[in-house]
Motif scaffolding. Structure first.
Motif, mmCIF file in Angstrom:
data_model
loop_
_atom_site.group_PDB
_atom_site.id
_atom_site.type_symbol
_atom_site.label_atom_id
_atom_site.label_comp_id
_atom_site.label_asym_id
_atom_site.label_seq_id
_atom_site.Cartn_x
_atom_site.Cartn_y
_atom_site.Cartn_z
ATOM 1 N N LEU A 1 0.835 -1.207 0.000
ATOM 2 C CA LEU A 1 0.000 0.000 0.000
ATOM 3 C C LEU A 1 0.869 1.257 0.000
ATOM 4 N N ASN A 2 1.968 1.232 0.772
ATOM 5 C CA ASN A 2 2.895 2.376 0.797
ATOM 6 C C ASN A 2 3.452 2.656 -0.586
ATOM 7 N N GLU A 3 3.811 1.576 -1.280
ATOM 8 C CA GLU A 3 4.368 1.743 -2.627
ATOM 9 C C GLU A 3 3.370 2.391 -3.578
ATOM 10 N N ARG A 4 2.068 2.192 -3.272
ATOM 11 C CA ARG A 4 1.032 2.812 -4.108
ATOM 12 C C ARG A 4 0.668 4.203 -3.597
ATOM 13 N N GLY A 5 1.365 4.661 -2.551
ATOM 14 C CA GLY A 5 1.104 5.997 -2.021
ATOM 15 C C GLY A 5 -0.012 6.027 -0.997
ATOM 16 N N ASP A 6 -0.485 4.853 -0.563
ATOM 17 C CA ASP A 6 -1.555 4.748 0.424
ATOM 18 C C ASP A 6 -0.908 4.514 1.790
ATOM 19 N N LEU A 7 -0.841 5.552 2.645
ATOM 20 C CA LEU A 7 -0.179 5.396 3.941
ATOM 21 C C LEU A 7 -1.207 4.952 4.971
ATOM 22 N N VAL A 8 -1.163 3.684 5.329
ATOM 23 C CA VAL A 8 -2.177 3.132 6.233
ATOM 24 C C VAL A 8 -1.511 2.540 7.459
ATOM 25 N N ASP A 9 -2.130 2.800 8.604
ATOM 26 C CA ASP A 9 -1.661 2.293 9.882
ATOM 27 C C ASP A 9 -1.688 0.761 9.914
ATOM 28 N N ILE A 10 -0.656 0.155 10.521
ATOM 29 C CA ILE A 10 -0.561 -1.320 10.554
ATOM 30 C C ILE A 10 -1.766 -1.938 11.280
ATOM 31 N N GLU A 11 -2.236 -1.239 12.332
ATOM 32 C CA GLU A 11 -3.394 -1.765 13.082
ATOM 33 C C GLU A 11 -4.623 -1.900 12.180
ATOM 34 N N GLU A 12 -4.799 -0.901 11.321
ATOM 35 C CA GLU A 12 -5.959 -0.908 10.424
ATOM 36 C C GLU A 12 -5.852 -2.077 9.439
ATOM 37 N N ILE A 13 -4.616 -2.349 9.002
ATOM 38 C CA ILE A 13 -4.400 -3.452 8.057
ATOM 39 C C ILE A 13 -4.657 -4.799 8.739
ATOM 40 N N ILE A 14 -4.169 -4.932 9.982
ATOM 41 C CA ILE A 14 -4.378 -6.188 10.715
ATOM 42 C C ILE A 14 -5.884 -6.428 10.894
ATOM 43 N N GLU A 15 -6.609 -5.351 11.230
ATOM 44 C CA GLU A 15 -8.065 -5.462 11.396
ATOM 45 C C GLU A 15 -8.708 -5.947 10.105
ATOM 46 N N ASN A 16 -8.281 -5.334 8.977
ATOM 47 C CA ASN A 16 -8.852 -5.686 7.677
ATOM 48 C C ASN A 16 -8.569 -7.152 7.330
ATOM 49 N N ILE A 17 -7.332 -7.586 7.602
ATOM 50 C CA ILE A 17 -6.952 -8.973 7.295
ATOM 51 C C ILE A 17 -7.787 -9.945 8.132
ATOM 52 N N LYS A 18 -7.923 -9.636 9.434
ATOM 53 C CA LYS A 18 -8.697 -10.508 10.334
ATOM 54 C C LYS A 18 -10.151 -10.607 9.876
ATOM 55 N N LYS A 19 -10.708 -9.443 9.530
ATOM 56 C CA LYS A 19 -12.109 -9.400 9.130
ATOM 57 C C LYS A 19 -12.314 -10.206 7.841
ATOM 58 N N ARG A 20 -11.391 -10.000 6.884
ATOM 59 C CA ARG A 20 -11.531 -10.709 5.605
ATOM 60 C C ARG A 20 -11.361 -12.217 5.777
ATOM 61 N N ASP A 21 -10.382 -12.619 6.605
ATOM 62 C CA ASP A 21 -10.175 -14.059 6.853
ATOM 63 C C ASP A 21 -11.451 -14.686 7.399
ATOM 64 N N LEU A 22 -12.056 -13.969 8.366
ATOM 65 C CA LEU A 22 -13.247 -14.498 9.014
ATOM 66 C C LEU A 22 -14.386 -14.643 7.997
ATOM 67 N N ILE A 23 -14.645 -13.577 7.238
ATOM 68 C CA ILE A 23 -15.755 -13.649 6.273
ATOM 69 C C ILE A 23 -15.444 -14.683 5.186
ATOM 70 N N ASP A 24 -14.205 -14.677 4.674
ATOM 71 C CA ASP A 24 -13.849 -15.581 3.568
ATOM 72 C C ASP A 24 -13.970 -17.053 3.968
ATOM 73 N N THR A 25 -13.643 -17.362 5.241
ATOM 74 C CA THR A 25 -13.646 -18.778 5.637
ATOM 75 C C THR A 25 -14.989 -19.250 6.188
ATOM 76 N N THR A 26 -15.852 -18.302 6.540
ATOM 77 C CA THR A 26 -17.113 -18.738 7.159
ATOM 78 C C THR A 26 -18.332 -18.468 6.271
ATOM 79 N N ARG A 27 -18.139 -17.843 5.108
ATOM 80 C CA ARG A 27 -19.312 -17.558 4.271
ATOM 81 C C ARG A 27 -19.950 -18.873 3.810
ATOM 82 N N LYS A 28 -21.262 -18.790 3.481
ATOM 83 C CA LYS A 28 -22.001 -19.994 3.096
ATOM 84 C C LYS A 28 -21.580 -20.491 1.721
#
Ligand code: DC
Length: 230
Positions: A162-189
């Motif tokens: 994301l930094n390389e693309r000029g998107d400066l994002v806090d690591i905490e926000e990224i960890i949250e996003n990864i956790k949320k996506r893992d949960l939805i991706d693995t538990t969806r019907k």
């Protein structure tokens, strides 16, 4: 010359697409990033204020979406086009990553994308990366890889990207996003992320990109020889 289908599935930011892209280039195969397709649908839904719970709106929107990949004239990389418009940079932004799991959990969205992916890969000679390629899109793929990596390492990789693309994002926000996506991706019907029984696990936490590419190419060679012998 005989060719095979290579399915690369796994969690986000494990190095799937970078590896798959390089393997495809080495083998002279085409590369299809199915995550980009779900991201493009998400962008369209976002721009057209589609209500995710309204089946009619979703179906109508899907009828109006055309996704293609074109090779960039500048650097040869594959770029995603949504209804003729280059959306490659836009679909990589965090606001899309934050909505894509909800969109890709919708059955109608998955059916439409899977149908397109099967068309794109029907001639074989393809490396396709995603979440359900080895389980749903091409259950007969000759080689199936399932990539994993330590979540903190994945978040660090994502931040660099994301930094390389000029998107400066806090690591905490990224960890949250990864956790949320893992949960939805693995538990969806509808076709949740899971390892196919015959997939080969690769943990990329402590591997370099070159090592990952080398490993998949060796496995592809073996899978091709096996397919030829059949
Ligand atoms: O690979 P990616 O991070 O760009 O994928 C974006 C999202 O799309 C991911 O959170 C899950 C979804 N996806 C999916 O459901 N099925 C696929 N074959 C590919 C991606």
């Amino acid at each position: 010359m005989q060719k095979i289908t290579i399915a690369v599935d796994g969690y986000s930011s494990c190095g799937k697409s970078t590896t798959a892209k390089k393997v495809a280039a080495r083998l002279g195969y085409s590369y299809i990033d199915t995550g980009a397709m779900y991201r493009a649908v998400t962008l369209y839904f976002h721009q057209h204020l589609v209500t995710l719970t309204n089946e009619k709106e979703v179906a109508k929107a899907l009828d109006n979406i055309q996704i293609e990949f074109r090779r960039s004239l500048n650097d040869g990389r594959n770029e995603t086009f949504l209804n003729g418009l280059n959306v490659e940079d836009e679909i990589r932004k965090l606001y899309i990553a934050n909505q894509v799991s909800e969109v890709s959990a919708i059955a109608e969205v998955r059916h439409a994308m899977v149908a397109q992916q099967r068309k794109m890969g029907k001639k074989k000679g393809v490396v396709m990366d995603g979440r359900d390629i080895g389980t749903v899109v091409f259950p007969d793929a000759e080689l199936k890889i399932f990539m994993t990596a330590d979540p903190i390492i994945r978040a660090n990789r994502r931040q660099i990207e994301l930094n390389e693309r000029g998107d400066l994002v806090d690591i905490e926000e990224i960890i949250e996003n990864i956790k949320k996506r893992d949960l939805i991706d693995t538990t969806r019907k509808e076709s949740p992320l899971r390892k196919a029984d015959d997939a080969i696990d690769i943990d990329t936490s402590y591997m370099t990109l070159d090592e990952q590419v080398e490993m998949v190419c060796i496995l592809a060679d073996e899978a091709l020889s096996k397919a030829i012998r059949k």
